[in-house]
Motif scaffolding. Structure first.
Motif, short mmCIF file in Angstrom:
data_model
loop_
_atom_site.label_atom_id
_atom_site.label_comp_id
_atom_site.label_asym_id
_atom_site.label_seq_id
_atom_site.Cartn_x
_atom_site.Cartn_y
_atom_site.Cartn_z
N MET A 18 0.82 -1.20 0.00
CA MET A 18 0.00 0.00 0.00
C MET A 18 0.86 1.26 0.00
SD MET A 18 -3.28 -0.90 0.04
CE MET A 18 -2.79 -2.13 -1.19
N PRO A 19 0.39 2.34 -0.64
CA PRO A 19 1.12 3.62 -0.63
C PRO A 19 0.93 4.33 0.70
CG PRO A 19 -0.92 3.85 -1.87
CD PRO A 19 -0.83 2.40 -1.48
N ALA A 20 1.69 3.94 1.70
CA ALA A 20 1.44 4.35 3.08
C ALA A 20 1.57 5.86 3.31
CB ALA A 20 2.39 3.62 4.02
N TRP A 21 2.21 6.56 2.39
CA TRP A 21 2.35 8.02 2.55
C TRP A 21 1.06 8.76 2.19
CZ3 TRP A 21 3.81 5.18 -1.60
CH2 TRP A 21 3.34 5.59 -2.84
N ASP A 22 0.08 8.05 1.64
CA ASP A 22 -1.12 8.67 1.09
C ASP A 22 -2.34 7.83 1.48
OD1 ASP A 22 -3.16 9.75 -0.43
OD2 ASP A 22 -2.19 9.42 -2.38
N ILE A 23 -3.10 8.28 2.46
CA ILE A 23 -4.24 7.50 2.95
C ILE A 23 -5.28 7.32 1.85
CG2 ILE A 23 -6.15 7.44 4.61
CD1 ILE A 23 -4.28 8.88 6.58
N ASP A 24 -5.60 8.38 1.13
CA ASP A 24 -6.56 8.26 0.03
C ASP A 24 -6.03 7.29 -1.03
OD1 ASP A 24 -8.31 10.02 1.22
OD2 ASP A 24 -7.58 11.77 0.12
N GLY A 25 -4.72 7.34 -1.26
CA GLY A 25 -4.12 6.42 -2.21
C GLY A 25 -4.24 4.97 -1.74
N CYS A 26 -4.12 4.75 -0.43
CA CYS A 26 -4.30 3.41 0.12
C CYS A 26 -5.72 2.92 -0.13
CB CYS A 26 -3.99 3.40 1.61
SG CYS A 26 -2.24 3.52 2.04
N VAL A 27 -6.68 3.81 0.05
CA VAL A 27 -8.08 3.45 -0.19
C VAL A 27 -8.27 3.03 -1.64
CG1 VAL A 27 -10.44 4.35 -0.29
CG2 VAL A 27 -8.98 4.87 1.68
N ARG A 28 -7.74 3.83 -2.56
CA ARG A 28 -7.90 3.52 -4.00
C ARG A 28 -7.19 2.22 -4.36
NH1 ARG A 28 -6.88 9.12 -4.31
NH2 ARG A 28 -4.68 8.70 -4.82
N GLU A 29 -5.99 2.04 -3.85
CA GLU A 29 -5.23 0.85 -4.21
C GLU A 29 -5.85 -0.42 -3.61
OE1 GLU A 29 -2.13 -1.13 -6.31
OE2 GLU A 29 -3.24 0.75 -6.51
N ARG A 78 -9.01 -0.92 -3.09
CA ARG A 78 -10.16 -1.22 -3.94
C ARG A 78 -9.71 -1.84 -5.27
NH1 ARG A 78 -13.26 4.44 -2.68
NH2 ARG A 78 -14.56 3.72 -0.94
N ARG A 79 -8.66 -1.28 -5.86
CA ARG A 79 -8.16 -1.78 -7.13
C ARG A 79 -7.67 -3.22 -6.98
NH1 ARG A 79 -3.77 -1.89 -10.81
NH2 ARG A 79 -2.27 -1.73 -9.09
N CYS A 80 -6.97 -3.51 -5.90
CA CYS A 80 -6.45 -4.86 -5.68
C CYS A 80 -7.57 -5.84 -5.41
CB CYS A 80 -5.44 -4.85 -4.53
SG CYS A 80 -3.88 -4.00 -4.94
N ALA A 81 -8.59 -5.41 -4.69
CA ALA A 81 -9.74 -6.28 -4.47
C ALA A 81 -10.42 -6.63 -5.79
CB ALA A 81 -10.73 -5.62 -3.52
N GLU A 82 -10.50 -5.66 -6.69
CA GLU A 82 -11.10 -5.92 -8.01
C GLU A 82 -10.29 -6.94 -8.80
OE1 GLU A 82 -11.38 -2.11 -9.82
OE2 GLU A 82 -13.08 -1.45 -8.60
N MET A 83 -8.98 -7.01 -8.54
CA MET A 83 -8.14 -7.99 -9.21
C MET A 83 -8.19 -9.35 -8.53
SD MET A 83 -4.74 -5.88 -10.48
CE MET A 83 -4.22 -5.31 -8.86
N GLY A 84 -8.95 -9.45 -7.45
CA GLY A 84 -9.12 -10.73 -6.77
C GLY A 84 -8.17 -11.00 -5.63
N PHE A 109 -9.60 3.95 5.22
CA PHE A 109 -8.87 2.76 4.78
C PHE A 109 -9.37 1.52 5.50
CE2 PHE A 109 -4.83 0.14 5.05
CZ PHE A 109 -4.89 -0.30 3.73
N TRP A 110 -9.53 1.63 6.82
CA TRP A 110 -10.05 0.48 7.58
C TRP A 110 -11.45 0.11 7.09
CZ3 TRP A 110 -5.57 -0.41 8.70
CH2 TRP A 110 -4.75 0.33 9.54
N GLU A 111 -12.25 1.09 6.78
CA GLU A 111 -13.62 0.82 6.31
C GLU A 111 -13.60 0.02 5.01
OE1 GLU A 111 -17.69 3.26 5.03
OE2 GLU A 111 -15.93 4.35 5.75
N VAL A 112 -12.73 0.41 4.09
CA VAL A 112 -12.63 -0.30 2.82
C VAL A 112 -12.12 -1.73 3.03
CG1 VAL A 112 -11.34 -0.42 0.66
CG2 VAL A 112 -12.44 1.71 1.34
N CYS A 113 -11.08 -1.87 3.84
CA CYS A 113 -10.52 -3.21 4.07
C CYS A 113 -11.54 -4.13 4.74
CB CYS A 113 -9.26 -3.11 4.93
SG CYS A 113 -7.86 -2.33 4.08
N ALA A 114 -12.28 -3.60 5.69
CA ALA A 114 -13.30 -4.40 6.36
C ALA A 114 -14.42 -4.76 5.40
CB ALA A 114 -13.85 -3.65 7.57
N GLY A 115 -14.87 -3.79 4.62
CA GLY A 115 -15.99 -4.02 3.72
C GLY A 115 -15.67 -4.98 2.59
N LEU A 116 -14.41 -4.97 2.14
CA LEU A 116 -14.01 -5.83 1.03
C LEU A 116 -13.36 -7.13 1.50
CD1 LEU A 116 -12.54 -3.14 -1.40
CD2 LEU A 116 -14.77 -4.26 -1.53
#
Length: 392
Positions: A160-171, A173-179, A205-212
């Protein structure tokens, strides 16, 4: 060799894949071929280079040679070995799958090597945020391909791009879409300018990880802070071959800090489905830390203790997993696992690193694993991981 319980399909919850020299360059978009991480000879040694900066040897990433013999760290991974001196299963997915069949392992969770156990070596070497984001995406794309081509037997954890919380959220989601079945997070995002993990700024970020259903992994040594002792501040009096043993043993306890921060922060009250994994940390320290977390918070911050919906130790039971491999609970492994929670423990081999259970991991652990209750064996040797990673 003692027999294991029937019906066990072994899932190895911690292994490593050495980065191939062309991992980034073969995927780089036009104009970035020379800017992404690549390997150059520097003073006769293969080195990883990006933007003119070296960030480590492009070596074997392991201590097991091409013939399957294990060597001391100082002579192999920490010595002069190149990627071709190590076992092909350390870097080639097809060879890895054949190797897994030979040792009786159905699936493996995979973490990086040269780019940093949490990807931190990239962050420390690149100042251009666009390039840095591209490097992380290229790595994660490559790992998603490994997972897909292995039919979900190899499960690399994307960084994850740890320097960027929004970037972590996007990445995420993108990785979940790749399975992909989880994420690999640094233990100390503040090293790269972000808030620490207990800060509410990480809630999206935690919300996305939990939800996915993406468990968040914290591998020991997955930050510059946690690696500060390993390789930099050894006691000078110690032998050169003893120093890696000091560094390795010191790393095992790093994740107790992440556990403390997560439990005290209240993040699990806000995200009740969030799961986390302490990777390559062992489990022997967990019972004491659970007691210490409860005692220290109630003693020093009773009002905050009362604000939490659960006792700090209960958050481990409901949200955390830990991996083990060589421990035997001082002769009573069942008691140790019961203290930690048989639903919270996963087996690992750490292939191909110095502490790996090589060459025959199941033979090495079968006697102590056979002392466990059959239902405990099934859970810790594969069942817990299969549920967490949605394998079967």
């Amino acid at each position: 060799m003692a027999a294991l319980a029937e019906g066990i399909r072994v899932v190895d919850a911690d292994t490593h894949m050495t980065e191939r020299h062309d991992l980034f360059t073969e995927r780089a978009p036009k104009g970035y071929e020379d800017r992404v991480p690549h390997v150059e000879k520097v003073d006769g040694v293969d080195m990883w280079v990006i933007e003119g900066n070296t960030f480590g040897r492009a070596g074997s990433g392991g201590t097991i040679d091409r013939d399957g013999k294990k060597h001391p760290w100082r002579d192999s991974q920490g010595g002069s070995w190149t990627i071709h001196d190590g076992h092909d299963a350390a870097w080639d997915p097809e060879t890895r799958l054949r190797f897994m069949d030979e040792i009786g392992v159905h699936a493996q969770v995979v973490f990086p090597n040269s780019i940093g156990l949490g990807g931190q070596n990239l962050v420390n070497s690149v100042s251009d945020p666009t390039l840095l984001r591209l490097c992380i995406e290229l790595y994660n794309d490559a790992m998603a391909e490994v997972q897909a081509e292995s039919d979900n037997r190899l499960l690399p954890m994307p960084i994850m791009p740890a320097w960027d919380i929004d970037g972590c959220v996007r990445e995420a989601r993108r990785c979940a879409e790749m399975g992909m079945r989880g994420v690999n997070m640094t233990a100390h995002p503040q090293d790269s300018g972000s808030p620490d993990l207990g800060d509410r700024a990480w809630d999206p970020f935690w919300e996305v990880c939990a939800g996915l259903k993406l468990p968040v992994h914290f591998h020991i040594g997955a930050s510059q802070t946690s690696l500060s002792f390993f390789g930099t501040t050894y006691w000078p009096s110690q032998d050169e071959y003893v120093k890696p043993a000091i560094g390795g043993a010191s790393l095992f306890l790093n994740n107790s800090q992440v556990l403390l921060n997560s439990a005290y922060s209240g993040m699990f009250d806000r995200h009740p489905e969030l799961k986390m994994v302490s990777v390559e940390s062992g489990i022997g320290w967990v019972p004491f830390m659970l007691e210490a977390m409860d005692y220290e918070l109630e003693e020093n911050a009773p009002e905050w203790f009362d604000k939490l919906q659960k006792r700090p130790s209960e958050y481990f039971r409901d949200h955390w997993y830990a991996t083990f491999w060589f421990e035997n609970g001082r002769g009573d492994l069942q008691h140790l696992i019961d203290q930690v929670g048989e639903g919270n423990v996963m087996f690992e081999t750490d292939f191909p690193h110095p502490t790996s259970l090589h060459p025959s991991p199941l033979e090495l652990v079968s006697e102590k694993i056979s002392t466990l209750r059959p239902e405990t064996q099934v859970k810790v040797m594969g069942g817990n991981a299969a549920e967490l990673y949605r394998l079967w």
